[in-house]
Design a protein around this motif. Structure first.
Motif, PDB file in Angstrom:
ATOM      1  N   ASP A 338       0.848  -1.312  -0.031  1.00 32.77           N
ATOM      2  CA  ASP A 338       0.048  -0.177   0.035  1.00 32.77           C
ATOM      3  C   ASP A 338       0.903   1.329  -0.033  1.00 32.77           C
ATOM      4  O   ASP A 338       0.556   2.125  -0.822  1.00 32.77           O
ATOM      5  N   LYS A 341       2.588   2.464  -3.373  1.00 38.65           N
ATOM      6  CA  LYS A 341       1.621   3.149  -4.192  1.00 38.65           C
ATOM      7  C   LYS A 341       1.322   4.379  -3.694  1.00 38.65           C
ATOM      8  O   LYS A 341       1.168   5.368  -4.689  1.00 38.65           O
ATOM      9  N   SER A 342       1.196   4.603  -2.419  1.00 31.97           N
ATOM     10  CA  SER A 342       0.736   6.043  -1.970  1.00 31.97           C
ATOM     11  C   SER A 342       2.096   7.081  -1.202  1.00 31.97           C
ATOM     12  O   SER A 342       1.686   8.099  -1.370  1.00 31.97           O
ATOM     13  N   ASN A 373       6.972   9.982  -6.375  1.00 37.54           N
ATOM     14  CA  ASN A 373       6.844   8.564  -6.504  1.00 37.54           C
ATOM     15  C   ASN A 373       6.670   8.072  -7.777  1.00 37.54           C
ATOM     16  O   ASN A 373       5.666   8.214  -8.589  1.00 37.54           O
ATOM     17  N   GLU A 375       5.621   5.410  -8.666  1.00 40.94           N
ATOM     18  CA  GLU A 375       4.366   4.466  -8.811  1.00 40.94           C
ATOM     19  C   GLU A 375       3.114   5.334  -9.106  1.00 40.94           C
ATOM     20  O   GLU A 375       1.992   4.852  -9.543  1.00 40.94           O
ATOM     21  N   ASP A 376       3.145   6.734  -8.822  1.00 37.30           N
ATOM     22  CA  ASP A 376       2.173   7.651  -9.180  1.00 37.30           C
ATOM     23  C   ASP A 376       2.418   8.833  -9.934  1.00 37.30           C
ATOM     24  O   ASP A 376       2.853   9.858  -9.170  1.00 37.30           O
ATOM     25  N   SER A 378       0.846  11.416 -10.943  1.00 38.56           N
ATOM     26  CA  SER A 378       0.232  12.425 -10.570  1.00 38.56           C
ATOM     27  C   SER A 378       0.783  13.149  -9.287  1.00 38.56           C
ATOM     28  O   SER A 378       0.418  14.241  -9.047  1.00 38.56           O
ATOM     29  N   ALA A 379       1.693  12.557  -8.521  1.00 40.94           N
ATOM     30  CA  ALA A 379       2.208  12.906  -7.267  1.00 40.94           C
ATOM     31  C   ALA A 379       3.316  14.038  -7.430  1.00 40.94           C
ATOM     32  O   ALA A 379       3.905  14.721  -6.681  1.00 40.94           O
TER      33      ALA A 379
END
Length: 565
Positions: A338, A341-342, A373, A375-376, A378-379
């Motif tokens: 988790d 990803k965040s 990040n 994995e993201d 948009s971060a």
């Protein structure tokens, strides 16, 4: 049967879902599903309770039903409003909201009336024996119990005594009310169990209105019935209690829920006993119920675990009727998955070793765009300062490296994450101790961003922090609280606390972090690149931040155990 590949696979099920599906198919409970989570407010909830919370609330959601939160507050000497408040906070933190908030004490009057009804039906009596005598008369698994002289008291006498017990005429222990079932029953819980006892104690909700309190087994089923619960789901140790649950409800002729038992959660290197957890708190072995080493929901929340990770973990381990042991690795992997990803990435150095870039202009500072990040997308990214003096991890340098060590060493190049390629020219040592205290390096200005235009291969990339901009930070490294995998294997003759791990908490007083974390709020979670996931602790001040390690990037604990460390 459809073979359409576009048809989504059936949702995962478990044996409780199968029971409920059967009830719905037969029309039992009118197709309704109404569950409840019924904690006793005598301590903080732990990871095992999280499994029950996810199960009860999850079932209600799956079937479009309801789930109550009900406090079984029948023992005023061990209960406290602090626990009531913490339990509500824990349920909400996990992502659930109850359809009704209730207390067993809401039903004290009705439950008392049913106790009188049992007396009137000749199914309960007041026993004036001591508790030791009652235990002795109950018999053993191979010998039937013995009926004492009080079992034959008349209905009139029993009612009179019971009402006087309620009125407060007798001291604690003078009498109890027992169900009259069968003193020779093979299930010892049905050998006239105690269902009421005198207890002159202040109750956190009812005050001093009562000095007579129902036993848990007596109040539980009746509370379920009053609330219209369809499926009373509890852990496997209550399977032997189910005949009593059924008998008490049938004896007064009221609505009858279905009790279903499932295997409780047992986790390696973890104690789940409320009594033992309380002992750790009271003995100040831990800092409190929310110590990040504790398996309490408050503890794992402070450590940096996420609600989503806990829900995923509970889904992964499933629901069975067989007791087993879940490896701590399964829980930690759910947290890693988790947070991967965040959690934003930052650079931090736990064991700082100073570097001076001798060919970098003195007083110059530049900033590099660092991805928050990978994995993201948009971060986005952040600006990280870079200067002539840096800190790297001491473990990223070796003066005389072995063959498989590809990080920094004399005469060797490495890539600084997002920045430049550098080369170690000299290791400066403390003349008194011989310890390396500083590295003199050069940087290649043509490798900005870590690129190598000439195509040369750099085998290793390490993280860093600009020394003039670094935040001095306390970092707390947490590991399992116990050194033994299965605490149930400890003989009763031994003190289980001797198996506490001496390295469950290691404090690093002066780690160095990039400045982007300075403005973050308590509870902020991030990944220190290459080191692990961390969470900003409430002990942080404006002068110094405190970070808790949530979990390592890899299962370092498993490695230690494999080596026999």
């Amino acid at each position: 049967m459809s073979t359409d590949p576009t048809t989504p696979p059936a949702a995962p099920t478990n044996f409780i879902h199968e029971i409920i599906d059967g009830h719905n198919a037969s029309g039992r409970f009118g197709g309704k599903v109404h569950t409840r989570f019924p904690p006793e407010p005598n301590g903080y909830l732990h990871i095992g309770h999280a499994k029950s919370i996810c199960l009860n609330f999850g079932i209600a959601k799956k079937y479009g039903g309801k789930c109550n939160l009900r406090f079984d507050d029948t023992n005023p000497t061990k209960e406290d409003i602090e626990y009531v408040n913490s339990i509500q906070e824990d349920v909400r933190w996990l992502g659930f909201e109850w359809d009704g908030l209730y207390y067993a004490s809401d039903y004290f009057e009705q439950i008392y009336q049913w106790a009188e009804l049992l007396i009137e039906k000749g199914k309960a009596y007041v026993d004036s024996s001591t508790l030791d005598e009652i235990r002795e008369q109950r018999g053993t698994v191979t010998q039937p119990g013995i009926a004492n002289q009080y079992r034959s008291r008349s209905v009139k006498e029993n009612l009179d005594l019971f009402r006087r017990m309620r009125a407060g005429e007798f001291p604690d222990g003078a009498h109890v009310l027992r169900a009259k079932i069968d003193m020779a029953h093979t299930n010892m819980l049905l050998r006239d169990p105690v269902i009421y006892r005198i207890r002159h104690a202040h109750h956190h909700r009812t005050g001093d209105a009562w000095c007579l309190y129902p036993m848990y087994d007596f109040a539980h089923g009746y509370s379920d019935s009053i609330e219209g619960i369809t499926h009373s789901i509890c852990t496997l140790e209550f399977e032997i209690h189910r005949p009593l649950y059924d008998w008490l409800i049938e004896a007064v002729g009221i609505y009858h829920p279905q009790q279903i038992e499932f295997a409780r959660l047992n986790l390696t290197y973890t104690v789940m006993s409320k009594r033992k957890l309380l002992e750790l708190v009271e003995a100040k072995i831990v800092s409190g119920w929310d110590d990040p080493r504790m398996p309490t929901i408050a503890g794992i929340r402070r450590r940096g675990y996420t609600p989503a990770a806990m829900r995923d973990f509970c889904e992964t381990i499933g629901v069975t009727r067989f007791n087993g042991m879940t490896d701590l690795v399964v829980l930690e992997n759910a947290v890693r998955n988790d947070l991967n990803k965040s959690a934003p990435r930052v650079m931090g150095v736990l064991k700082p070793l100073k570097i001076v870039l001798t060919n970098y202009p003195e007083g110059q500072t530049e900033e590099f765009d660092c991805i928050n990040n990978p994995e993201d997308p948009s971060a986005g990214s952040r600006k990280v300062p870079f200067s002539r003096e840096l800190y790297i991890e001491r473990d990223d340098f070796m003066e005389d490296p072995p063959k498989q060590f590809f990080r920094l060493a004399p005469g060797r190049e490495v890539r600084l994450r997002w920045a430049y390629v550098i080369k170690c020219e000299e290791a400066v040592k403390d003349p008194a101790t011989g310890e390396i205290v500083e590295l003199r390096c050069t940087y290649d200005p043509e490798t900005k961003g870590g690129n190598t235009p000439d195509g040369r291969k750099i085998k290793s990339t390490i993280h860093w922090v600009s020394a003039p901009h670094a935040l001095s930070t306390e970092v707390r490294l947490y590991s399992p609280l116990f050194s033994v995998e299965d605490l149930a294997s400890i003989p009763e003759t031994e003190d289980w606390k001797t198996y506490l791990s001496p390295t469950s908490l290691v404090v690093i007083p002066d780690a160095k972090l990039e400045p982007s974390v300075k403005t973050q709020a308590v509870g902020y979670r991030c990944q220190f690149e290459r080191l692990g996931y961390f969470c900003l602790d409430r002990d942080s001040t404006s002068e110094k931040l405190v970070f808790n390690r949530t979990v390592t990037l890899k299962d370092e604990w498993a490695k230690i155990q494999k080596k026999g460390g």
